[in-house]
Design a protein around this motif. Structure first.
Motif, PDB file in Angstrom:
ATOM      1  N   GLU A  56       0.816  -1.217   0.000  1.00  0.00           N
ATOM      2  CA  GLU A  56       0.000   0.000   0.000  1.00  0.00           C
ATOM      3  C   GLU A  56       0.847   1.263   0.000  1.00  0.00           C
ATOM      4  O   GLU A  56       0.377   2.329  -0.390  1.00  0.00           O
ATOM      5  CB  GLU A  56      -0.948  -0.011   1.194  1.00  0.00           C
ATOM      6  N   SER A  57       2.095   1.160   0.442  1.00  0.00           N
ATOM      7  CA  SER A  57       2.983   2.326   0.412  1.00  0.00           C
ATOM      8  C   SER A  57       3.680   2.484  -0.935  1.00  0.00           C
ATOM      9  O   SER A  57       4.014   3.592  -1.354  1.00  0.00           O
ATOM     10  CB  SER A  57       4.039   2.225   1.522  1.00  0.00           C
ATOM     11  N   LYS A  58       3.884   1.347  -1.625  1.00  0.00           N
ATOM     12  CA  LYS A  58       4.600   1.369  -2.902  1.00  0.00           C
ATOM     13  C   LYS A  58       3.669   1.360  -4.111  1.00  0.00           C
ATOM     14  O   LYS A  58       3.864   2.105  -5.069  1.00  0.00           O
ATOM     15  CB  LYS A  58       5.554   0.175  -2.985  1.00  0.00           C
ATOM     16  N   LEU A  59       2.659   0.496  -4.072  1.00  0.00           N
ATOM     17  CA  LEU A  59       1.743   0.383  -5.205  1.00  0.00           C
ATOM     18  C   LEU A  59       0.519   1.251  -4.961  1.00  0.00           C
ATOM     19  O   LEU A  59      -0.492   0.802  -4.439  1.00  0.00           O
ATOM     20  CB  LEU A  59       1.327  -1.081  -5.398  1.00  0.00           C
ATOM     21  N   ASN A  60       0.635   2.531  -5.317  1.00  0.00           N
ATOM     22  CA  ASN A  60      -0.471   3.467  -5.084  1.00  0.00           C
ATOM     23  C   ASN A  60      -1.301   3.676  -6.345  1.00  0.00           C
ATOM     24  O   ASN A  60      -0.963   3.178  -7.426  1.00  0.00           O
ATOM     25  CB  ASN A  60       0.054   4.811  -4.558  1.00  0.00           C
ATOM     26  N   HIS A  61      -2.368   4.418  -6.193  1.00  0.00           N
ATOM     27  CA  HIS A  61      -3.314   4.643  -7.285  1.00  0.00           C
ATOM     28  C   HIS A  61      -2.662   5.348  -8.472  1.00  0.00           C
ATOM     29  O   HIS A  61      -2.894   4.988  -9.635  1.00  0.00           O
ATOM     30  CB  HIS A  61      -4.500   5.451  -6.758  1.00  0.00           C
ATOM     31  N   ILE A  62      -1.834   6.350  -8.200  1.00  0.00           N
ATOM     32  CA  ILE A  62      -1.196   7.127  -9.270  1.00  0.00           C
ATOM     33  C   ILE A  62      -0.276   6.237 -10.102  1.00  0.00           C
ATOM     34  O   ILE A  62      -0.284   6.283 -11.339  1.00  0.00           O
ATOM     35  CB  ILE A  62      -0.398   8.313  -8.689  1.00  0.00           C
ATOM     36  N   LEU A  63       0.522   5.419  -9.417  1.00  0.00           N
ATOM     37  CA  LEU A  63       1.441   4.516 -10.118  1.00  0.00           C
ATOM     38  C   LEU A  63       0.670   3.535 -10.992  1.00  0.00           C
ATOM     39  O   LEU A  63       1.031   3.302 -12.157  1.00  0.00           O
ATOM     40  CB  LEU A  63       2.301   3.759  -9.110  1.00  0.00           C
ATOM     41  N   LEU A  64      -0.398   2.967 -10.444  1.00  0.00           N
ATOM     42  CA  LEU A  64      -1.191   2.006 -11.209  1.00  0.00           C
ATOM     43  C   LEU A  64      -1.831   2.670 -12.425  1.00  0.00           C
ATOM     44  O   LEU A  64      -1.870   2.083 -13.513  1.00  0.00           O
ATOM     45  CB  LEU A  64      -2.269   1.383 -10.331  1.00  0.00           C
ATOM     46  N   ARG A  65      -2.315   3.905 -12.269  1.00  0.00           N
ATOM     47  CA  ARG A  65      -2.913   4.618 -13.399  1.00  0.00           C
ATOM     48  C   ARG A  65      -1.883   4.838 -14.508  1.00  0.00           C
ATOM     49  O   ARG A  65      -2.181   4.691 -15.691  1.00  0.00           O
ATOM     50  CB  ARG A  65      -3.493   5.966 -12.949  1.00  0.00           C
ATOM     51  N   LYS A  66      -0.677   5.183 -14.136  1.00  0.00           N
ATOM     52  CA  LYS A  66       0.384   5.376 -15.130  1.00  0.00           C
ATOM     53  C   LYS A  66       0.622   4.080 -15.913  1.00  0.00           C
ATOM     54  O   LYS A  66       0.734   4.086 -17.144  1.00  0.00           O
ATOM     55  CB  LYS A  66       1.680   5.814 -14.451  1.00  0.00           C
ATOM     56  N   ILE A  67       0.687   2.981 -15.166  1.00  0.00           N
ATOM     57  CA  ILE A  67       0.916   1.675 -15.797  1.00  0.00           C
ATOM     58  C   ILE A  67      -0.225   1.330 -16.743  1.00  0.00           C
ATOM     59  O   ILE A  67      -0.006   0.937 -17.902  1.00  0.00           O
ATOM     60  CB  ILE A  67       1.064   0.576 -14.724  1.00  0.00           C
ATOM     61  N   LEU A  68      -1.466   1.483 -16.271  1.00  0.00           N
ATOM     62  CA  LEU A  68      -2.631   1.117 -17.073  1.00  0.00           C
ATOM     63  C   LEU A  68      -2.798   2.027 -18.291  1.00  0.00           C
ATOM     64  O   LEU A  68      -3.158   1.567 -19.381  1.00  0.00           O
ATOM     65  CB  LEU A  68      -3.892   1.146 -16.212  1.00  0.00           C
ATOM     66  N   LEU A  69      -2.537   3.329 -18.115  1.00  0.00           N
ATOM     67  CA  LEU A  69      -2.635   4.265 -19.243  1.00  0.00           C
ATOM     68  C   LEU A  69      -1.616   3.920 -20.323  1.00  0.00           C
ATOM     69  O   LEU A  69      -1.932   3.884 -21.520  1.00  0.00           O
ATOM     70  CB  LEU A  69      -2.424   5.700 -18.755  1.00  0.00           C
ATOM     71  N   SER A  70      -0.381   3.645 -19.899  1.00  0.00           N
ATOM     72  CA  SER A  70       0.663   3.289 -20.852  1.00  0.00           C
ATOM     73  C   SER A  70       0.337   1.984 -21.560  1.00  0.00           C
ATOM     74  O   SER A  70       0.490   1.867 -22.783  1.00  0.00           O
ATOM     75  CB  SER A  70       2.012   3.165 -20.130  1.00  0.00           C
ATOM     76  N   PHE A  96       1.192   6.712 -31.134  1.00  0.00           N
ATOM     77  CA  PHE A  96       0.611   6.133 -29.922  1.00  0.00           C
ATOM     78  C   PHE A  96       1.688   5.685 -28.936  1.00  0.00           C
ATOM     79  O   PHE A  96       1.488   5.756 -27.715  1.00  0.00           O
ATOM     80  CB  PHE A  96      -0.320   4.966 -30.276  1.00  0.00           C
ATOM     81  N   LEU A  97       2.827   5.229 -29.439  1.00  0.00           N
ATOM     82  CA  LEU A  97       3.921   4.836 -28.546  1.00  0.00           C
ATOM     83  C   LEU A  97       4.499   6.050 -27.825  1.00  0.00           C
ATOM     84  O   LEU A  97       4.851   5.970 -26.643  1.00  0.00           O
ATOM     85  CB  LEU A  97       5.026   4.119 -29.335  1.00  0.00           C
ATOM     86  N   ILE A  98       4.589   7.179 -28.530  1.00  0.00           N
ATOM     87  CA  ILE A  98       5.053   8.414 -27.892  1.00  0.00           C
ATOM     88  C   ILE A  98       4.067   8.842 -26.806  1.00  0.00           C
ATOM     89  O   ILE A  98       4.460   9.207 -25.689  1.00  0.00           O
ATOM     90  CB  ILE A  98       5.230   9.535 -28.938  1.00  0.00           C
ATOM     91  N   LEU A  99       2.780   8.767 -27.123  1.00  0.00           N
ATOM     92  CA  LEU A  99       1.761   9.113 -26.132  1.00  0.00           C
ATOM     93  C   LEU A  99       1.793   8.159 -24.940  1.00  0.00           C
ATOM     94  O   LEU A  99       1.507   8.560 -23.805  1.00  0.00           O
ATOM     95  CB  LEU A  99       0.366   9.094 -26.770  1.00  0.00           C
ATOM     96  N   ALA A 100       2.181   6.909 -25.181  1.00  0.00           N
ATOM     97  CA  ALA A 100       2.276   5.922 -24.102  1.00  0.00           C
ATOM     98  C   ALA A 100       3.378   6.281 -23.110  1.00  0.00           C
ATOM     99  O   ALA A 100       3.335   5.863 -21.945  1.00  0.00           O
ATOM    100  CB  ALA A 100       2.532   4.531 -24.682  1.00  0.00           C
ATOM    101  N   SER A 101       4.354   7.068 -23.558  1.00  0.00           N
ATOM    102  CA  SER A 101       5.442   7.485 -22.659  1.00  0.00           C
ATOM    103  C   SER A 101       5.059   8.706 -21.819  1.00  0.00           C
ATOM    104  O   SER A 101       5.678   8.970 -20.782  1.00  0.00           O
ATOM    105  CB  SER A 101       6.701   7.805 -23.471  1.00  0.00           C
ATOM    106  N   PHE A 102       4.047   9.446 -22.259  1.00  0.00           N
ATOM    107  CA  PHE A 102       3.659  10.690 -21.572  1.00  0.00           C
ATOM    108  C   PHE A 102       3.328  10.507 -20.092  1.00  0.00           C
ATOM    109  O   PHE A 102       3.727  11.336 -19.264  1.00  0.00           O
ATOM    110  CB  PHE A 102       2.482  11.342 -22.296  1.00  0.00           C
ATOM    111  N   PRO A 103       2.569   9.442 -19.707  1.00  0.00           N
ATOM    112  CA  PRO A 103       2.241   9.302 -18.276  1.00  0.00           C
ATOM    113  C   PRO A 103       3.465   9.198 -17.364  1.00  0.00           C
ATOM    114  O   PRO A 103       3.353   9.454 -16.151  1.00  0.00           O
ATOM    115  CB  PRO A 103       1.417   8.004 -18.238  1.00  0.00           C
ATOM    116  N   TRP A 104       4.613   8.836 -17.919  1.00  0.00           N
ATOM    117  CA  TRP A 104       5.821   8.666 -17.111  1.00  0.00           C
ATOM    118  C   TRP A 104       6.701   9.913 -17.105  1.00  0.00           C
ATOM    119  O   TRP A 104       7.715   9.956 -16.402  1.00  0.00           O
ATOM    120  CB  TRP A 104       6.618   7.460 -17.615  1.00  0.00           C
ATOM    121  N   LEU A 105       6.317  10.895 -17.891  1.00  0.00           N
ATOM    122  CA  LEU A 105       7.069  12.146 -17.915  1.00  0.00           C
ATOM    123  C   LEU A 105       6.702  13.016 -16.713  1.00  0.00           C
ATOM    124  O   LEU A 105       5.589  12.941 -16.198  1.00  0.00           O
ATOM    125  CB  LEU A 105       6.774  12.928 -19.198  1.00  0.00           C
TER     126      LEU A 105
END
Length: 246
Positions: free
Chosen positions: A101-115, A138-147
């Motif tokens: 719960e300290s490492k796998l948070n909602h924001i991190l999961l959203r980034k993973i799922l969006l990518s 689309f691959l470039i856009l897939a990198s955006f959540p991690w920027l």
């Protein structure tokens, strides 16, 4: 600025540009400009465009399911390793829950799922043998959540990349003015939007991290909201004036 403001400004900017450059306007072109006007905020996991691809409630539900599955797995693996010692396995699972719960948070999961969503779209396009420029986009856009928010996606170089890819798609598929509408929509996000916020944008990133700003108001504040309305009013006035002049 807020997503709905970016979208409105993107549409109005496109209409104004069409009048000035005598480019035909269609519903498709306005929708295209609206979509590209909010694309830069894919680097923000809770933005309007991010919620188009993945609703917050959906990702929160997925997070809960993932954590429960991992915890159950840890518990039963621990039981097996510790010769069915229920007490010890419960302690191990409890510690695992706290770490997860300290490492796998909602924001991190959203980034993973969006990518993953955008990568999946890229693979689907590749599978049906769509030209590579679509896939690259689309691959470039897939990198955006991690920027980092307001980094490369809010720079002049991002506009150039978007224009180049859209231009190639336009030429290959003979889609009139695709690069024109997409680029204006994208650029409006920067130059008629975030440039007027207090935090500004790094126009020359990654060459320079310096952020440029023409405003002094925080996003969501009363004065910033008033500025958003003012920009919209000015654009509407400009469109009316240009139409009358013609």
């Amino acid at each position: 600025m807020r997503g709905k403001t970016h979208c409105t400004i993107g549409i109005l900017s496109t209409i104004q540009a069409c009048i000035l450059f005598k480019v035909p306007i269609s519903i498709f072109n306005l929708v295209l400009a609206a979509v590209f006007s909010i694309l830069p905020d894919l680097d923000e996991s809770n933005s309007t465009i991010s919620n188009v691809f993945l609703k917050q409630d959906a990702s929160k539900l997925v997070l809960k399911i993932v954590i429960y599955i991992i915890n159950f797995a840890i518990f039963f693996i621990s039981l097996k390793i510790n010769n069915n010692n229920f007490f010890l396995s419960s302690i191990v699972t409890f510690i695992a829950i706290m770490i997860l719960e300290s490492k796998l948070n909602h924001i991190l999961l959203r980034k993973i799922l969006l990518s993953l969503t955008l990568i999946l779209l890229s693979l689907c396009l590749l599978f049906i043998k769509v030209k590579i420029y679509f896939v690259i986009l689309f691959l470039i856009l897939a990198s955006f959540p991690w920027l980092k928010h307001r980094s490369f996606s809010h720079s002049i170089f991002a506009i150039i990349v978007i224009y180049f890819l859209l231009k190639q798609i336009e030429i290959i598929y003979n889609i009139s003015n695709l690069s024109f509408f997409g680029t204006i929509g994208y650029a409006s996000h920067l130059f008629l939007g975030d440039l007027f916020t207090k935090s500004g944008i790094p126009l020359f990133y990654p060459i320079s991290n310096k952020k440029y700003s023409l405003g002094y108001f925080r996003v969501g504040s009363f004065f910033n909201n008033a500025l958003e309305i003012l920009i919209i009013v000015v654009l509407v006035g400009s469109i009316i004036f240009s139409t009358i002049k013609i």
